[in-house]
Design a protein around this motif. Structure first.
Motif, PDB file in Angstrom:
ATOM      1  N   VAL A  46       0.672  -1.229   0.148  1.00 35.53           N
ATOM      2  CA  VAL A  46      -0.081  -0.040   0.276  1.00 35.53           C
ATOM      3  C   VAL A  46       0.776   1.256   0.117  1.00 35.53           C
ATOM      4  N   TYR A  47       2.223   1.059   0.291  1.00 34.67           N
ATOM      5  CA  TYR A  47       3.074   2.377   0.218  1.00 34.67           C
ATOM      6  C   TYR A  47       4.291   1.896  -0.212  1.00 34.67           C
ATOM      7  N   THR A  48       5.011   2.634  -0.868  1.00 34.80           N
ATOM      8  CA  THR A  48       6.561   2.407  -1.350  1.00 34.80           C
ATOM      9  C   THR A  48       7.027   4.052  -1.380  1.00 34.80           C
ATOM     10  N   GLY A  49       8.005   4.220  -0.721  1.00 35.11           N
ATOM     11  CA  GLY A  49       8.529   5.608  -0.869  1.00 35.11           C
ATOM     12  C   GLY A  49       9.529   6.309   0.451  1.00 35.11           C
ATOM     13  N   GLY A  56      13.525   6.338   5.873  1.00 36.83           N
ATOM     14  CA  GLY A  56      14.361   6.288   4.511  1.00 36.83           C
ATOM     15  C   GLY A  56      13.256   5.615   3.557  1.00 36.83           C
ATOM     16  N   ASN A  57      13.830   4.671   2.696  1.00 41.33           N
ATOM     17  CA  ASN A  57      12.985   3.941   1.858  1.00 41.33           C
ATOM     18  C   ASN A  57      12.163   3.030   2.525  1.00 41.33           C
ATOM     19  N   LEU A  58      10.928   3.213   2.648  1.00 45.94           N
ATOM     20  CA  LEU A  58       9.757   2.723   3.319  1.00 45.94           C
ATOM     21  C   LEU A  58       8.894   1.642   2.351  1.00 45.94           C
ATOM     22  N   ILE A  59       8.490   0.457   3.004  1.00 44.73           N
ATOM     23  CA  ILE A  59       7.335  -0.116   2.245  1.00 44.73           C
ATOM     24  C   ILE A  59       6.418  -0.605   3.489  1.00 44.73           C
ATOM     25  N   ILE A  60       4.955  -0.391   2.833  1.00 42.86           N
ATOM     26  CA  ILE A  60       3.990  -0.861   3.983  1.00 42.86           C
ATOM     27  C   ILE A  60       3.158  -1.865   3.219  1.00 42.86           C
ATOM     28  N   ILE A  61       2.830  -2.973   3.967  1.00 40.12           N
ATOM     29  CA  ILE A  61       2.035  -4.110   3.149  1.00 40.12           C
ATOM     30  C   ILE A  61       0.825  -4.094   4.159  1.00 40.12           C
ATOM     31  N   LYS A  62      -0.311  -4.200   3.465  1.00 37.29           N
ATOM     32  CA  LYS A  62      -1.604  -4.521   4.265  1.00 37.29           C
ATOM     33  C   LYS A  62      -1.786  -5.881   4.171  1.00 37.29           C
ATOM     34  N   HIS A  63      -2.327  -6.436   5.281  1.00 33.59           N
ATOM     35  CA  HIS A  63      -2.504  -8.138   5.472  1.00 33.59           C
ATOM     36  C   HIS A  63      -3.977  -8.043   5.990  1.00 33.59           C
ATOM     37  N   VAL A  79       9.207  -3.793  -5.037  1.00 37.28           N
ATOM     38  CA  VAL A  79       7.791  -3.749  -5.289  1.00 37.28           C
ATOM     39  C   VAL A  79       7.418  -2.459  -5.456  1.00 37.28           C
ATOM     40  N   ARG A  80       6.012  -2.318  -5.928  1.00 35.03           N
ATOM     41  CA  ARG A  80       5.474  -1.263  -6.212  1.00 35.03           C
ATOM     42  C   ARG A  80       3.918  -1.320  -5.587  1.00 35.03           C
ATOM     43  N   GLU A  81       3.332  -0.026  -5.273  1.00 33.30           N
ATOM     44  CA  GLU A  81       1.991   0.035  -4.637  1.00 33.30           C
ATOM     45  C   GLU A  81       1.113  -0.678  -5.388  1.00 33.30           C
ATOM     46  N   GLY A  82       0.236  -1.358  -4.805  1.00 34.09           N
ATOM     47  CA  GLY A  82      -0.918  -2.049  -5.434  1.00 34.09           C
ATOM     48  C   GLY A  82      -0.405  -3.569  -5.713  1.00 34.09           C
TER      49      GLY A  82
END
Length: 125
Positions: A46-49, A56-63, A79-82
Motif C-alpha cells: 500500500v506504500y513505497t517511498g 528512509g525508503n519504506l514499504i508498507i504491506i496490508k494484511h 515492489v510497487r504500490e498495489g
C-alpha cells in the motif's frame, strides 16, 4: 491478535543477532548491507517511498482488514504500490539505518496501533 494468528508469518530478514526493541513498537534487525528483505506475510503493498521522515525508503504491506507491516531503511525497493506479495517474497534489499549500520526497522500495526512483532514472529523461520 485477531487476524494475525491465522496467517503465516516469517522473519523479514536473516538476523545477525537478537531483535532490538524500539520505543513505539517496532524492532531493529541488524544484518549486512544489501541482504534480502522479505514480506513477513502475504498481502498488498500500500506504500513505497521515502516521504515519511526517519524511515528512509519504506514499504508498507496490508494484511487483511486490520494488519499492516512496515519495512524501513531499504537500500533498494523491489515492489510497487498495489502489488500483491507472498509470504517470504523478497521485497527489498537492506540499507542503513540512523547509525549508518545495515539495519531493517520492522513494525506491525493492528488497527493503526503498533504491536510487538515478535508475537507474530516467534517460532517463525
Amino acid at each position: 491478535m485477531t487476524g494475525g494468528t491465522a496467517q503465516k508469518w516469517v522473519w523479514p530478514t536473516d538476523r545477525a543477532g537478537a531483535p532490538l526493541a524500539v520505543s513505539g513498537g517496532g524492532i531493529l534487525l541488524s544484518g549486512m548491507l544489501g541482504q534480502d528483505v522479505r514480506a513477513a506475510s502475504g498481502g498488498r503493498v500500500v506504500y513505497t517511498g521515502s516521504g515519511l521522515r526517519g524511515y528512509g525508503n519504506l514499504i508498507i504491506i496490508k494484511h487483511g482488514d486490520s494488519l499492516l507491516s512496515a519495512y524501513a531503511h531499504n537500500l533498494e525497493m523491489l515492489v510497487r504500490e498495489g502489488q500483491n506479495v507472498a509470504t517470504g517474497q523478497v521485497i527489498a534489499h537492506m540499507g542503513e539505518g540512523a547509525h549508518q549500520a545495515a539495519t531493517l526497522y520492522f513494525e506491525i500495526r493492528q488497527n493503526g496501533r503498533p504491536i510487538d512483532p515478535v508475537l507474530f514472529l516467534s517460532g517463525a523461520k
